[in-house]
Design an enzyme around this catalytic site. Structure first.
Site, short mmCIF file in Angstrom:
data_model
loop_
_atom_site.label_atom_id
_atom_site.label_comp_id
_atom_site.label_asym_id
_atom_site.label_seq_id
_atom_site.Cartn_x
_atom_site.Cartn_y
_atom_site.Cartn_z
N LYS A 139 0.91 -1.20 0.14
CA LYS A 139 -0.02 0.07 0.05
C LYS A 139 0.84 1.21 0.01
O LYS A 139 2.09 1.10 0.41
CB LYS A 139 -0.73 -0.11 1.27
CG LYS A 139 -2.17 0.72 1.16
CD LYS A 139 -3.19 0.01 0.69
CE LYS A 139 -4.57 0.81 0.62
NZ LYS A 139 -5.53 0.01 0.00
N GLY A 182 -24.51 2.40 4.53
CA GLY A 182 -23.86 3.09 3.31
C GLY A 182 -24.49 2.42 2.23
O GLY A 182 -24.04 1.52 1.82
N VAL A 183 -24.82 3.47 1.31
CA VAL A 183 -25.45 3.12 0.08
C VAL A 183 -24.80 3.67 -1.24
O VAL A 183 -25.34 4.45 -1.96
CB VAL A 183 -27.03 3.21 -0.18
CG1 VAL A 183 -27.68 2.16 0.77
CG2 VAL A 183 -27.43 4.36 0.27
N GLY A 184 -23.53 3.61 -1.13
CA GLY A 184 -22.46 4.00 -2.21
C GLY A 184 -22.43 3.27 -3.21
O GLY A 184 -23.13 2.42 -3.64
N HIS A 185 -21.07 2.96 -3.91
CA HIS A 185 -20.95 2.01 -4.76
C HIS A 185 -21.32 0.54 -4.62
O HIS A 185 -22.03 -0.05 -5.12
CB HIS A 185 -19.43 2.09 -5.35
CG HIS A 185 -19.20 3.39 -6.16
ND1 HIS A 185 -18.54 4.48 -5.40
CD2 HIS A 185 -19.26 3.79 -7.43
CE1 HIS A 185 -18.36 5.39 -6.19
NE2 HIS A 185 -18.98 5.09 -7.46
N VAL A 186 -20.75 0.10 -3.51
CA VAL A 186 -20.70 -1.23 -3.03
C VAL A 186 -22.07 -1.46 -2.51
O VAL A 186 -22.86 -2.48 -2.83
CB VAL A 186 -19.66 -1.89 -2.15
CG1 VAL A 186 -19.87 -3.14 -1.85
CG2 VAL A 186 -18.23 -1.45 -2.79
P1 NAD Z 1 -18.58 4.68 -1.43
O1 NAD Z 1 -17.72 5.93 -1.00
O2 NAD Z 1 -18.95 4.79 -2.86
O3 NAD Z 1 -19.82 4.57 -0.53
C1 NAD Z 1 -19.83 4.72 0.73
C2 NAD Z 1 -21.17 5.31 1.42
O4 NAD Z 1 -21.29 5.60 2.60
C3 NAD Z 1 -21.41 6.73 0.79
O5 NAD Z 1 -22.58 6.61 0.41
C4 NAD Z 1 -21.28 7.60 2.14
O6 NAD Z 1 -22.17 8.87 2.01
C5 NAD Z 1 -21.72 6.44 3.17
N1 NAD Z 1 -21.53 6.65 4.39
C6 NAD Z 1 -20.27 7.56 4.95
N2 NAD Z 1 -20.24 7.62 6.23
C7 NAD Z 1 -21.42 7.08 6.59
C8 NAD Z 1 -22.08 6.88 8.04
N3 NAD Z 1 -21.35 7.22 9.05
N4 NAD Z 1 -23.25 6.18 7.88
C9 NAD Z 1 -23.78 5.79 6.70
N5 NAD Z 1 -23.38 5.92 5.42
C10 NAD Z 1 -22.22 6.57 5.55
O7 NAD Z 1 -17.41 3.71 -1.02
P2 NAD Z 1 -17.60 2.27 -1.66
O8 NAD Z 1 -16.68 2.08 -2.87
O9 NAD Z 1 -19.32 1.66 -1.81
O10 NAD Z 1 -17.08 1.21 -0.36
C11 NAD Z 1 -17.74 0.98 0.82
C12 NAD Z 1 -17.03 0.53 1.80
O11 NAD Z 1 -16.47 -0.83 1.21
C13 NAD Z 1 -15.57 1.10 1.95
O12 NAD Z 1 -15.32 1.18 3.45
C14 NAD Z 1 -14.39 0.63 1.36
O13 NAD Z 1 -13.41 0.91 1.71
C15 NAD Z 1 -14.80 -0.88 1.19
N6 NAD Z 1 -14.43 -1.47 0.05
C16 NAD Z 1 -14.74 -1.14 -1.26
C17 NAD Z 1 -14.18 -1.83 -2.37
C18 NAD Z 1 -14.68 -1.41 -3.76
O14 NAD Z 1 -14.57 -2.15 -4.65
N7 NAD Z 1 -15.43 -0.27 -3.77
C19 NAD Z 1 -13.52 -2.86 -2.10
C20 NAD Z 1 -13.00 -3.44 -0.95
C21 NAD Z 1 -13.74 -2.86 0.29
#
Ligand code: NAD
Length: 363
Positions: free
Chosen positions: A90, A189-193
């Site tokens: 990293k 958390g309803v972001g990407h994943v």
């Molecule tokens: P993202 O930023 O697209 O989504 C995260 C969501 O969480 C956002 O909508 C944000 O507004 C919300 N959020 C932030 N703080 C919050 C809180 N206190 N309570 C509720 N919601 C909150 O991120 P992502 O890519 O969807 O990843 C989500 C998690 O999975 C992260 O922890 C990331 O490290 C982990 N992850 C992601 C991937 C990937 O492929 N994207 C791979 C491994 C791990």
């Protein structure tokens, strides 16, 4: 069992490196561009150390070092338990996002290049695909590029699929069936994943409740997936079968653990247990099946690995599907060893590294 999870950022650099058992830590400095970066190469027994570069305004250098050591070690375990021939690495760039520019990123790319492929970088917090394009101008040791550049594109759908597989396996352990039909699931958390995960859960007929830091995002997802939106803190008090942390780390802590009514925790967030030595065993005592985060969120890494090895997205999905079996194996192992799933997962990763290390020593 005490895991090798140092928490003291105050120890000397060599003390910390020794405790985390890193192979190499590279400090990168460039006067002209103001670049200050640290690359942590934790373990390359299985293959080149792969892990993203994070740009963050660390308050102190010690904090940056601690972060890179912790994150790169996590990558070693994630790759090892997923059966990938990758090591863990990293990088962190210390600075403010507003000072990020082409020259700084390309200089960083040259430092990566100097490692001759021992470290492969990718996107992480505060880095974009455009930034990766700049780094790519100086080194070929970059992964996770956009599809337009021959890369594997957005890893989130694959991460969500793996998380879903891990959740089903944990459900099988807890409820005797891996069907999620009618199961009440809380998604934080309803972001990407989170969004891709909701698609799978809706399709299977789960009863959904969700929250997000951005209210409008939560309401939009609730209406799209027929879910109920609740406040940020309310998510811990929901009467649900499964809690899926898909936002932040450390949400399983002294304040929340007693409030959780679920029987399963399975989500994509990294480092969900604030203190794995305390909260891992505590979940077992409370009868909650915990699907280890670095195991079930490995789909994104598997996707990047496919890019490096020239495999397809379909190949990555097939590999990711195996997270179901791996999760069941780890949960059984934890039971047999009278341990907790996170510890069992780390041990399984360490065992693979040790075994493959012996194979290589005879080469
Ligand atoms: P993202 O930023 O697209 O989504 C995260 C969501 O969480 C956002 O909508 C944000 O507004 C919300 N959020 C932030 N703080 C919050 C809180 N206190 N309570 C509720 N919601 C909150 O991120 P992502 O890519 O969807 O990843 C989500 C998690 O999975 C992260 O922890 C990331 O490290 C982990 N992850 C992601 C991937 C990937 O492929 N994207 C791979 C491994 C791990």
């Amino acid at each position: 069992m005490v895991l090798d999870a140092p928490t003291q950022a105050s120890a000397s650099i060599f003390e910390q490196v020794a405790e985390f058992q890193h192979e190499q830590v590279v400090y990168c400095h460039d006067h002209e561009t103001g670049l200050k970066a640290i690359i942590g190469i934790h373990n390359t027994v299985l293959g080149p150390a792969l892990g993203g570069t994070r740009l963050w305004h660390y308050a102190t250098e010690a904090e940056a070092l601690h972060d890179v050591l912790r994150l790169s070690r996590g990558m070693t375990y994630k790759a090892a338990i997923s059966g990938l021939n990758l090591g863990g690495g990293k990088a962190v760039i210390i600075g403010d996002i507003k000072n990020k520019n082409e020259a700084l990123l390309r200089k960083f790319g040259r430092f990566v290049n100097n490692l001759n492929g021992k470290y492969i970088t990718a996107e992480d917090v505060n880095m974009t695909t455009k930034d990766m394009e700049y780094i790519r101008m100086e080194t070929k040791h970059v992964a996770g590029l956009p599809e337009s550049m021959g890369g594997s594109g957005d890893p989130s759908p694959v991460t969500a699929f793996g998380t879903y597989m891990g959740m089903k396996a944990a459900a099988k352990k807890a409820f005797g069936s891996d069907s999620l039909a009618g199961k009440r699931v809380a998604v934080q958390g309803v972001g990407h994943v989170g969004t891709y995960l909701l698609e799978y859960l809706q399709k299977e007929g789960a009863d959904l409740v969700l929250t997000d830091y951005y209210e409008e995002r939560a309401y939009a997802a609730a209406s799209r997936f027929g879910a109920r939106a609740v406040g940020l803190d309310e998510i811990y008090d929901q009467d649900v079968d499964i809690y899926a942390p898909c936002a932040l780390g450390a949400t399983i802590n002294d304040d929340t653990i007693g409030r959780l009514k679920c029987r399963v925790i399975a989500g994509s967030a990294n480092n969900q247990l604030e203190n794995e030595n305390e909260h891992g065993p505590e979940l077992v005592r409370r009868g909650i099946v915990y699907a280890p985060d670095f195991l079930i969120n490995a789909g994104g890494l598997i996707n990047v690995y496919a890019e490096i090895t020239g495999s397809s997205r379909e190949g990555a999905l097939t590999q990711t599907e195996k997270i179901y079996d791996y999760t069941l194996q780890v949960l059984d192992k934890a039971e047999q060893e009278n341990s907790h799933p996170q510890a069992a997962a780390i041990r399984q990763a360490q065992e693979r590294i040790a075994a493959v290390g012996k194979v290589k020593s005879t080469y």
